[in-house]
Design a protein around this motif. Structure first.
Motif, PDB file in Angstrom:
ATOM      1  N   VAL A  36      88.183  88.143  23.809  1.00 48.89           N
ATOM      2  CA  VAL A  36      89.409  87.382  23.568  1.00 48.89           C
ATOM      3  C   VAL A  36      90.593  88.341  23.484  1.00 48.89           C
ATOM      4  CG1 VAL A  36      90.586  85.845  21.945  1.00 48.89           C
ATOM      5  CG2 VAL A  36      88.128  85.599  22.338  1.00 48.89           C
ATOM      6  N   TYR A  98      92.190  79.723  22.637  1.00 50.65           N
ATOM      7  CA  TYR A  98      91.434  79.695  21.379  1.00 50.65           C
ATOM      8  C   TYR A  98      92.378  79.309  20.256  1.00 50.65           C
ATOM      9  CZ  TYR A  98      87.790  82.191  23.887  1.00 50.65           C
ATOM     10  OH  TYR A  98      86.838  82.531  24.793  1.00 50.65           O
ATOM     11  N   PRO A 111      86.553  79.134  18.714  1.00 45.72           N
ATOM     12  CA  PRO A 111      86.493  78.745  20.122  1.00 45.72           C
ATOM     13  C   PRO A 111      87.062  77.355  20.347  1.00 45.72           C
ATOM     14  CG  PRO A 111      84.347  79.458  19.307  1.00 45.72           C
ATOM     15  CD  PRO A 111      85.244  79.326  18.130  1.00 45.72           C
TER      16      PRO A 111
END
Ligand code: FES
Length: 116
Positions: A36, A98, A111
């Motif tokens: 991420v 996210y 998530p």
């Protein structure tokens, strides 16, 4: 890293607020193995999948533009950091977003299932 469960989503602490200056990004990895790109713009914190949809280059290796967009450093694709929408670039899909929460001094990510 530890989990905080909110409304069915498991939020993970990925960084501290003072670790990320405005206009910067940081690569983080969730316990699921998902990579991420954590972003701090002037408007706040956001998180995108750390993979450009054009040729898979890490977005965290790019930059936050002066108008708050995320620019891939390989071919210049630009993404909206909140929606993950590709705004300009050589072609590709939007990227996954996210949910980000701030609690005390912790930045937490959970998530989400699809681009929004
Ligand atoms: S890999 Fe990001 S623009 Fe090509």
């Amino acid at each position: 890293m530890h989990d905080v469960t909110r409304a069915g989503n498991a939020y993970e602490v990925v960084a501290r607020v003072n670790e990320l200056a405005t206009g910067t990004m940081q690569a983080v990895v969730l316990s699921t193995g998902e990579k991420v790109c954590l972003i701090r713009t002037a408007a706040g914190y956001c998180a995108l999948a750390d993979r450009c949809s054009h040729r898979d280059f890490p977005l965290s290796a790019g930059e936050v533009t002066s108008d708050g967009l995320i620019e891939c450093s390989w071919h210049g694709a630009q993404f909206d950091p909140v929606t993950g929408v590709m705004l300009t670039g050589p072609g590709g899909d939007d990227v996954k977003t996210y949910d980000v929460r701030i609690e005390d001094n912790s930045i937490m990510i959970a998530p989400t299932s699809a681009p929004r």
